[in-house]
Design a protein around this motif. Structure first.
Motif, PDB file in Angstrom:
ATOM      1  N   GLU A   1      -1.279  25.468  -7.642  1.00  0.00           N
ATOM      2  CA  GLU A   1      -0.886  24.082  -7.834  1.00  0.00           C
ATOM      3  C   GLU A   1      -1.476  23.246  -6.716  1.00  0.00           C
ATOM      4  OE1 GLU A   1       3.309  23.357  -7.290  1.00  0.00           O
ATOM      5  OE2 GLU A   1       3.478  25.035  -5.903  1.00  0.00           O
ATOM      6  N   MET A   2      -1.381  21.927  -6.870  1.00  0.00           N
ATOM      7  CA  MET A   2      -1.761  21.019  -5.794  1.00  0.00           C
ATOM      8  C   MET A   2      -0.569  20.145  -5.458  1.00  0.00           C
ATOM      9  SD  MET A   2      -4.855  18.245  -5.421  1.00  0.00           S
ATOM     10  CE  MET A   2      -5.197  17.507  -3.817  1.00  0.00           C
ATOM     11  N   ASN A   3      -0.222  20.115  -4.182  1.00  0.00           N
ATOM     12  CA  ASN A   3       0.823  19.220  -3.711  1.00  0.00           C
ATOM     13  C   ASN A   3       0.167  17.933  -3.240  1.00  0.00           C
ATOM     14  OD1 ASN A   3       3.522  20.674  -3.745  1.00  0.00           O
ATOM     15  ND2 ASN A   3       2.213  22.194  -2.775  1.00  0.00           N
ATOM     16  N   THR A   4       0.486  16.845  -3.923  1.00  0.00           N
ATOM     17  CA  THR A   4      -0.189  15.571  -3.675  1.00  0.00           C
ATOM     18  C   THR A   4       0.547  14.778  -2.597  1.00  0.00           C
ATOM     19  OG1 THR A   4       1.032  14.657  -5.555  1.00  0.00           O
ATOM     20  CG2 THR A   4      -1.201  15.457  -5.971  1.00  0.00           C
ATOM     21  N   ARG A   5       0.674  15.397  -1.440  1.00  0.00           N
ATOM     22  CA  ARG A   5       1.399  14.782  -0.320  1.00  0.00           C
ATOM     23  C   ARG A   5       1.122  15.602   0.932  1.00  0.00           C
ATOM     24  NH1 ARG A   5       5.282  18.651   0.354  1.00  0.00           N
ATOM     25  NH2 ARG A   5       6.096  19.670  -1.517  1.00  0.00           N
ATOM     26  N   LEU A   6       1.686  15.159   2.042  1.00  0.00           N
ATOM     27  CA  LEU A   6       1.683  15.950   3.261  1.00  0.00           C
ATOM     28  C   LEU A   6       2.689  17.079   3.092  1.00  0.00           C
ATOM     29  CD1 LEU A   6       0.204  15.544   6.016  1.00  0.00           C
ATOM     30  CD2 LEU A   6       2.338  14.576   6.869  1.00  0.00           C
ATOM     31  N   GLN A   7       2.391  18.253   3.650  1.00  0.00           N
ATOM     32  CA  GLN A   7       3.276  19.401   3.533  1.00  0.00           C
ATOM     33  C   GLN A   7       4.161  19.535   4.771  1.00  0.00           C
ATOM     34  OE1 GLN A   7       3.352  20.576   0.344  1.00  0.00           O
ATOM     35  NE2 GLN A   7       2.511  22.607   0.677  1.00  0.00           N
TER      36      GLN A   7
ATOM     37  N   TYR B   1      -9.117  12.122  -5.755  1.00  0.00           N
ATOM     38  CA  TYR B   1      -8.046  12.171  -4.766  1.00  0.00           C
ATOM     39  C   TYR B   1      -8.367  11.330  -3.534  1.00  0.00           C
ATOM     40  CZ  TYR B   1      -3.903  14.155  -2.669  1.00  0.00           C
ATOM     41  OH  TYR B   1      -2.657  14.302  -2.138  1.00  0.00           O
ATOM     42  N   VAL B   2      -7.307  10.762  -2.930  1.00  0.00           N
ATOM     43  CA  VAL B   2      -7.397  10.021  -1.672  1.00  0.00           C
ATOM     44  C   VAL B   2      -6.180  10.378  -0.831  1.00  0.00           C
ATOM     45  CG1 VAL B   2      -7.375   7.747  -0.558  1.00  0.00           C
ATOM     46  CG2 VAL B   2      -8.682   8.081  -2.664  1.00  0.00           C
ATOM     47  N   GLY B   3      -6.420  10.650   0.461  1.00  0.00           N
ATOM     48  CA  GLY B   3      -5.315  10.948   1.371  1.00  0.00           C
ATOM     49  C   GLY B   3      -5.159  12.438   1.610  1.00  0.00           C
ATOM     50  N   ALA B   4      -3.957  12.805   2.107  1.00  0.00           N
ATOM     51  CA  ALA B   4      -3.665  14.198   2.437  1.00  0.00           C
ATOM     52  C   ALA B   4      -3.139  14.929   1.214  1.00  0.00           C
ATOM     53  CB  ALA B   4      -2.638  14.260   3.567  1.00  0.00           C
ATOM     54  N   GLY B   5      -3.623  16.141   1.013  1.00  0.00           N
ATOM     55  CA  GLY B   5      -3.150  16.967  -0.094  1.00  0.00           C
ATOM     56  C   GLY B   5      -3.320  18.433   0.237  1.00  0.00           C
ATOM     57  N   THR B   6      -2.660  19.260  -0.519  1.00  0.00           N
ATOM     58  CA  THR B   6      -2.740  20.703  -0.293  1.00  0.00           C
ATOM     59  C   THR B   6      -2.986  21.409  -1.614  1.00  0.00           C
ATOM     60  OG1 THR B   6      -1.163  20.529   1.537  1.00  0.00           O
ATOM     61  CG2 THR B   6      -1.574  22.713   0.638  1.00  0.00           C
TER      62      THR B   6
ATOM     63  N   VAL C   1       0.852  -1.187   0.000  1.00  0.00           N
ATOM     64  CA  VAL C   1       0.000   0.000   0.000  1.00  0.00           C
ATOM     65  C   VAL C   1       0.889   1.239   0.000  1.00  0.00           C
ATOM     66  CG1 VAL C   1      -1.721   1.332   1.275  1.00  0.00           C
ATOM     67  CG2 VAL C   1      -1.879  -1.169   1.192  1.00  0.00           C
ATOM     68  N   PHE C   2       0.681   2.119  -0.949  1.00  0.00           N
ATOM     69  CA  PHE C   2       1.365   3.407  -0.980  1.00  0.00           C
ATOM     70  C   PHE C   2       0.533   4.376  -0.162  1.00  0.00           C
ATOM     71  CE2 PHE C   2       1.929   7.643  -2.881  1.00  0.00           C
ATOM     72  CZ  PHE C   2       3.312   7.777  -2.815  1.00  0.00           C
ATOM     73  N   ILE C   3       1.086   4.899   0.924  1.00  0.00           N
ATOM     74  CA  ILE C   3       0.328   5.778   1.817  1.00  0.00           C
ATOM     75  C   ILE C   3       0.330   7.181   1.217  1.00  0.00           C
ATOM     76  CG2 ILE C   3       0.092   6.638   4.181  1.00  0.00           C
ATOM     77  CD1 ILE C   3       1.554   4.123   5.113  1.00  0.00           C
ATOM     78  N   GLY C   4      -0.560   7.355   0.277  1.00  0.00           N
ATOM     79  CA  GLY C   4      -0.658   8.598  -0.471  1.00  0.00           C
ATOM     80  C   GLY C   4      -1.768   8.476  -1.485  1.00  0.00           C
ATOM     81  N   PRO C   5      -1.915   9.445  -2.365  1.00  0.00           N
ATOM     82  CA  PRO C   5      -3.004   9.430  -3.345  1.00  0.00           C
ATOM     83  C   PRO C   5      -2.756   8.403  -4.447  1.00  0.00           C
ATOM     84  CG  PRO C   5      -1.555  11.279  -3.754  1.00  0.00           C
ATOM     85  CD  PRO C   5      -1.084  10.658  -2.472  1.00  0.00           C
ATOM     86  N   PRO C   6      -3.783   8.094  -5.227  1.00  0.00           N
ATOM     87  CA  PRO C   6      -3.589   7.207  -6.378  1.00  0.00           C
ATOM     88  C   PRO C   6      -2.608   7.819  -7.379  1.00  0.00           C
ATOM     89  CG  PRO C   6      -5.927   7.529  -5.903  1.00  0.00           C
ATOM     90  CD  PRO C   6      -5.183   8.527  -5.079  1.00  0.00           C
TER      91      PRO C   6
END
Length: 670
Positions: free
Chosen positions: A288-294, A268-273, A101-106
């Motif tokens: 922009e969108m950062n597809t991760r935790l900041q 989207y799934v998970g944390a994003g900014t 499992v990748f703990i982040g968005p698809p």
């Protein structure tokens, strides 16, 4: 829920993930490079595996090696942290193919938002306001020149695959575009492996406001309000706060709903900014969108009472979001300052070295559980520190030079500002240059304290943020002097062996030579029970009232003073009154016979790689003309001619690695 995860990162985020996982009963596996064998994140995880040499591309960016380690360790999931592989869609696909499992968005969401130009096209179709610019595929320099001229100057060049302020250049004139484009592309290919750029109109005095979003696999998506990240240098964030000052509720809701719509548009799934650039009039544009935790996620945690890493783990395990939108409320105000090993007075050049001493303000650490960074009663702690280093660790040239994140919470912004100022005053580091004093001036300055915010705040207030060097106050000199002569006291019973200053006949007199940007002669005359100190013709009685290790209490004339003095070779670091003074002690006996190095050679300001040579041997150059471009920590630094003169000899070639202080070329002034 997972029983074991691998953390594919380093530094404070790896330590943070490990702390949350431990609280949830999840075991962790760390990966580390040869440079990080003794790193803090290796020590705090349950297991650790070496994955390669120091260079990130040979270790932390080796996705296949990391996946193999995860499988061998029996991990069920991989947490990528931020940076490195956190926004790498191919790595996310590879994790899925390996049954991890990748703990982040698809991967599809990352691909949709990973390219700034593609994301802007997507937002344009969704009727989200965009800054005027060029986001097309063509990278023909002539086309980019025409587009920049059409948009109108100033324009912003930005790496399409970029982030963290890397691969960005502001161009004020048409004739400067070509050189800026070449530099931008070099930095982009080095940092992201992709030199594609886009163009945007550079807005005057904009604010940088971002919305934290979170989505689960059941179709739920919420926004956890906003952060103001306007205070930046080189397009990299310096201070972040939540909520954004002077944000009307209706605008907060509009931006939050727009961010949720953007996240849902890409599944989207998970944390994003979702990041917006906002004008002073309140209008805002998708950036922009950062597809991760900041990096700055702790300020959101502090005002919402959430643990976003725990949310990540639960969502990745298929659980629904812990809270609905109507259950998310804000409490108080939080500010984060990034403590960096860098020299603000020298263009924020990274500082490489060992943390010989690190004393941090008292903090309630995140590991206590419950509300993020909270006390047992559920009230947010006033001070929180997230750090991936300890005293004795080295800041190397291979990775980002962040030492710690200092986060404070207050019932309101005024209280948070006061707590940040006090916490910065208590943060003491010896061994390398830091931005602590700069951050304190920034936080206490009129612009930030009054919330007069925009992305040009630092440049706009340069006179107050970079004041001229003033002489060290006599009190700090007195503390340094007492630390020196007090440390020489042997306590011997033999009066001839006693170094306290006792003399059979007459008074013992001594002059101590210190310097920073100025020179100081501190004349001491020993008297029974103390000293008489004279500096620049002004004399005062000086007494050491108490001493506890490096902490001293003295009386200078009628004034009582308190401070800490840390000695590092010839350097005396004096911490007093919330200030840090660095003094060089000139011992006439210690360096007898030494001579200064031969001048005439421009030297490297830090360890790094030569990426461009802009002059030839025998070439006449003018003062300030760029001669060599170096890269360190994925940031470019230009070395210019110190005066009119001639380049006599080039000592390195493009691609060469050079050490701090190494001569780059021989130069003869005109």
């Amino acid at each position: 829920m997972f029983t074991k995860i691998l953390i594919a990162n380093r530094g404070e985020i790896a330590c943070r993930v490990a702390a949350t996982a431990r609280r949830m009963g999840i075991r962790t596996v760390a990966v580390y490079s040869e440079a990080d064998a003794g790193a803090k994140h290796v020590a705090v995880c349950d297991e650790a595996v070496l994955i390669g040499p120091a260079a990130a591309k040979e270790s932390y960016l080796k996705g296949d090696v990391i996946i193999a380690v995860a499988l061998a360790a029996g991990a069920q999931a991989i947490h990528p942290g931020y940076g490195f592989l956190s926004e790498n869609a191919d790595f996310a696909d590879a994790c899925a193919a390996a049954g991890l499992v990748f703990i982040g968005p698809p991967a599809s969401s990352m691909r949709a938002m990973g390219s700034k130009s593609a994301a802007k096209t997507l937002m344009e179709k969704a009727n989200v306001p965009l800054v005027p610019g060029y986001h097309g595929e063509s990278q023909d320099p002539d086309l980019l020149q025409r587009e920049a001229d059409r948009i109108g100057y100033p324009v912003l060049l930005k790496a399409s695959a970029g982030g963290g302020g890397k691969g960005m250049r502001v161009v004020d004139r048409s004739e400067d575009l070509a050189a800026a484009l070449a530099s931008c592309k070099r930095e982009a290919i080095s940092s992201f492996g992709d030199d594609k750029v886009l163009l945007e109109k550079y807005l005057q005095r904009p604010r940088h406001i971002e919305i934290q979003v979170f989505a689960d696999t059941q179709g739920n998506c919420v926004y956890l309000h906003e952060r103001d990240c306007s205070v930046q240098r080189r397009h990299q964030k310096v201070l972040e706060e939540a909520p954004a000052p002077n944000m009307p509720p209706e605008r907060r809701a509009a931006m939050g709903e727009a961010a949720v719509a953007a996240a849902k548009a890409v599944g989207y799934v998970g944390a994003g900014t979702v990041e917006f650039i906002a004008n002073q009039d309140g209008s805002f544009y998708f950036m922009e969108m950062n597809t991760r935790l900041q990096v700055e996620h702790p300020v959101t945690e502090m005002i919402t009472g959430t643990d976003l890493v725990e949310w990540q783990l639960r969502v990745a395990a298929g659980q629904p979001l812990p809270l609905r939108q109507d259950q998310l409320t804000m409490h108080g105000h939080a500010i984060e300052a990034r403590i960096y090993a860098e020299n603000p007075e020298k263009g924020f050049l990274p500082s490489i070295g060992t943390l010989r001493h690190m004393d941090t303000p008292d903090a309630v650490h995140f590991e206590l559980g419950g509300m993020a960074g909270s006390t047992a009663g559920g009230v947010p702690a006033s001070v929180r520190i997230d750090s991936g280093v300890r005293e004795g660790d080295a800041i190397s040239p291979f990775y980002d030079p962040m030492i710690a994140k200092l986060i404070v919470w207050g019932a309101d912004r005024t209280q948070a500002l006061a707590r940040m100022g006090q916490a910065l005053a208590e943060f003491q580091i010896v061994g390398l240059a830091t931005n602590i004093a700069f951050l304190k001036r920034l936080v206490e300055g009129q612009a930030f304290s009054s919330a007069d915010l925009d992305t040009g705040l630092i440049e706009r207030n340069g006179d107050t943020l970079f004041p001229p060097v003033t002489p060290t106050p006599v009190g700090a000199l007195a503390l340094a002097a007492m630390a020196l002569v007090g440390g020489e006291h042997t306590g011997a019973s033999d009066p001839w062996a006693n170094a306290s200053g006792w003399r059979l006949n007459g008074n013992y007199q001594r002059t101590l030579a210190f310097s920073d940007e100025h020179a100081y002669d501190v004349a001491l005359t020993y008297r029974a029970g103390g000293w008489r100190m004279e500096v620049d013709g002004v004399a005062s009685d000086l007494t050491l009232a108490a001493r506890d290790g490096a902490t001293l209490s003295i009386r200078l004339g009628a004034s009582a003073m308190h401070g800490t003095v840390r000695r590092d070779g010839d350097l005396f670091h004096v911490f007093t009154g919330g200030r840090h003074y660095t003094l060089t002690y000139h011992d006439p006996m210690a360096h007898a016979g030494e001579v200064e190095a031969v001048g005439g050679r421009l030297t490297a300001p830090m360890p790094g790689k030569v990426v461009a040579i802009l002059a030839q041997a025998g070439q006449d150059v003018r003062k300030g003309e760029p001669l060599v471009i170096m890269e360190a920590m994925k940031m470019e630094h230009t070395i210019g001619a110190p005066s009119d003169g001639v380049v006599e000899e080039l000592l390195y070639a493009v691609g060469d690695q050079v050490a701090d202080g190494a001569p780059l070329l021989a130069f003869k002034a005109a």
